[in-house]
Design a protein around this motif. Structure first.
Motif, PDB file in Angstrom:
ATOM      1  N   THR A  93       0.860  -1.196   0.000  1.00  0.00           N
ATOM      2  CA  THR A  93       0.000   0.000   0.000  1.00  0.00           C
ATOM      3  C   THR A  93       0.898   1.249   0.000  1.00  0.00           C
ATOM      4  O   THR A  93       1.149   1.840   1.052  1.00  0.00           O
ATOM      5  N   PRO A  94       1.374   1.625  -1.182  1.00  0.00           N
ATOM      6  CA  PRO A  94       2.347   2.733  -1.233  1.00  0.00           C
ATOM      7  C   PRO A  94       1.767   4.110  -0.916  1.00  0.00           C
ATOM      8  O   PRO A  94       2.531   5.048  -0.731  1.00  0.00           O
ATOM      9  N   ASN A  95       0.464   4.227  -0.844  1.00  0.00           N
ATOM     10  CA  ASN A  95      -0.149   5.531  -0.572  1.00  0.00           C
ATOM     11  C   ASN A  95      -0.602   5.691   0.874  1.00  0.00           C
ATOM     12  O   ASN A  95      -1.350   6.621   1.190  1.00  0.00           O
ATOM     13  N   ASP A  96      -0.141   4.812   1.732  1.00  0.00           N
ATOM     14  CA  ASP A  96      -0.517   4.883   3.152  1.00  0.00           C
ATOM     15  C   ASP A  96       0.378   5.902   3.855  1.00  0.00           C
ATOM     16  O   ASP A  96       1.559   5.644   4.125  1.00  0.00           O
ATOM     17  N   ALA A  97      -0.174   7.071   4.157  1.00  0.00           N
ATOM     18  CA  ALA A  97       0.608   8.132   4.795  1.00  0.00           C
ATOM     19  C   ALA A  97       1.008   7.771   6.218  1.00  0.00           C
ATOM     20  O   ALA A  97       2.052   8.215   6.710  1.00  0.00           O
ATOM     21  N   THR A  98       0.194   6.965   6.883  1.00  0.00           N
ATOM     22  CA  THR A  98       0.498   6.597   8.269  1.00  0.00           C
ATOM     23  C   THR A  98       1.802   5.811   8.371  1.00  0.00           C
ATOM     24  O   THR A  98       2.573   5.985   9.323  1.00  0.00           O
ATOM     25  N   ARG A 126       1.146  12.418   0.601  1.00  0.00           N
ATOM     26  CA  ARG A 126       0.071  11.458   0.413  1.00  0.00           C
ATOM     27  C   ARG A 126      -1.197  11.830   1.175  1.00  0.00           C
ATOM     28  O   ARG A 126      -2.292  11.419   0.773  1.00  0.00           O
ATOM     29  N   ASN A 127      -1.040  12.590   2.230  1.00  0.00           N
ATOM     30  CA  ASN A 127      -2.229  13.046   2.965  1.00  0.00           C
ATOM     31  C   ASN A 127      -1.963  14.442   3.535  1.00  0.00           C
ATOM     32  O   ASN A 127      -1.535  14.562   4.688  1.00  0.00           O
ATOM     33  N   PRO A 128      -2.189  15.477   2.737  1.00  0.00           N
ATOM     34  CA  PRO A 128      -1.913  16.846   3.214  1.00  0.00           C
ATOM     35  C   PRO A 128      -2.814  17.285   4.366  1.00  0.00           C
ATOM     36  O   PRO A 128      -2.528  18.297   5.001  1.00  0.00           O
ATOM     37  N   HIS A 129      -3.871  16.537   4.631  1.00  0.00           N
ATOM     38  CA  HIS A 129      -4.804  16.914   5.693  1.00  0.00           C
ATOM     39  C   HIS A 129      -4.516  16.197   7.006  1.00  0.00           C
ATOM     40  O   HIS A 129      -5.306  16.291   7.947  1.00  0.00           O
TER      41      HIS A 129
END
Length: 266
Positions: A93-98, A126-129
């Motif tokens: 899961t390359p888009n997992d910011a955690t 990946r997760n600016p918020h």
């Protein structure tokens, strides 16, 4: 012997019932083909969904294992194992910011600040918020001494989650304290710096005008003085008999006495 040929009007001899039956069978075959194609696409889509679900489930398992290693067994070796688990999860899961955010925290614990900043930046991208990612990025930037960038990151985190007292009272307050200390240190360093010594270089020597009236007058005076000294030259003349005579030559030069042989010595 009759030749074989295409019977153009053969269709006229086919009964209407047979024609309708043929059309119905063709329609049924088309429906079967359409259904097969739809089933095939649905099967591919479902298989992809199952594969993604499996990747997400496996990634979550690796994430939890890494978190357990980093949380319960705080050691250099366990931190490395946790990072390895999270790297495997990122492959799924390359888009997992955690995952990137937790990896940045562990890298800071290992005092690897450059990789920590990079991991935190990946989490923010990946997760600016995510206020946690911005907070971690600010802490990693402080570790590099980038106080201004850290303050900006903490401000973004506070803008996303304004009710978080930790960011306001600890992170942002500490960063501003460091900024003030840095300014004081710069002022002290500037005040204690030694005065600059002016070094004269050949380029700093002014260019004189050797054809000016003042330079010409000085050169003429020096030449006149040298002329006066060279015009009156004194010589000591010693004769063969031992007599000594001092003769001063004029500008045109002095002539020794006639009829005598002299040895000159200056």
């Amino acid at each position: 012997m009759a030749s074989f040929g295409w019977k153009r009007k053969i269709g006229e001899k086919v009964s209407k019932v047979t024609s309708q039956q043929f059309e119905a069978e063709a329609a049924d075959e088309k429906d079967v083909v359409d259904n097969d194609e739809g089933n095939w696409l649905h099967a591919i889509k479902r298989r992809k969904e199952i594969l993604l679900e499996g990747c997400a489930e496996k990634s979550k398992q690796l994430k939890d294992e890494g978190a357990s290693l980093a949380e319960n067994k705080r050691s250099w070796r366990r931190y490395r194992e946790a990072i390895q688990k999270w790297d495997e999860a990122l492959q799924l899961t390359p888009n997992d910011a955690t995952l990137y955010e937790m990896k940045s925290q562990v890298l800071m614990s290992l005092h690897e600040m450059f990789p920590a900043v990079h991991a935190a930046e990946m989490a923010v991208q990946r997760n600016p918020h995510s206020w946690e990612s911005w907070q971690t990025l600010g802490r990693a930037q402080l570790g590099l001494g980038e106080i201004i960038l850290a303050i900006r990151s903490f401000q973004v985190a506070l803008h996303i989650y304004p009710m978080n007292p930790e960011i306001w009272k600890e992170d942002l307050s500490w960063a501003r304290t460091l900024q003030e200390q840095q300014k004081v240190a710069q002022r002290i360093k500037k005040s204690e710096a030694p005065a600059e010594v002016t070094h004269f270089s050949p380029k700093s020597i002014p260019d004189y005008d050797f054809e000016s009236d003042e330079i010409v007058a000085v050169c003429a005076a020096i030449a006149e003085k040298e002329k006066t000294v060279s015009a009156n030259k004194t010589m000591v003349i010693v004769s063969a008999s031992g007599a000594v005579e001092t003769v001063t030559e004029k500008e045109d030069g002095a002539t020794p006495p006639d009829g005598s042989v002299f040895i000159k010595a200056r």
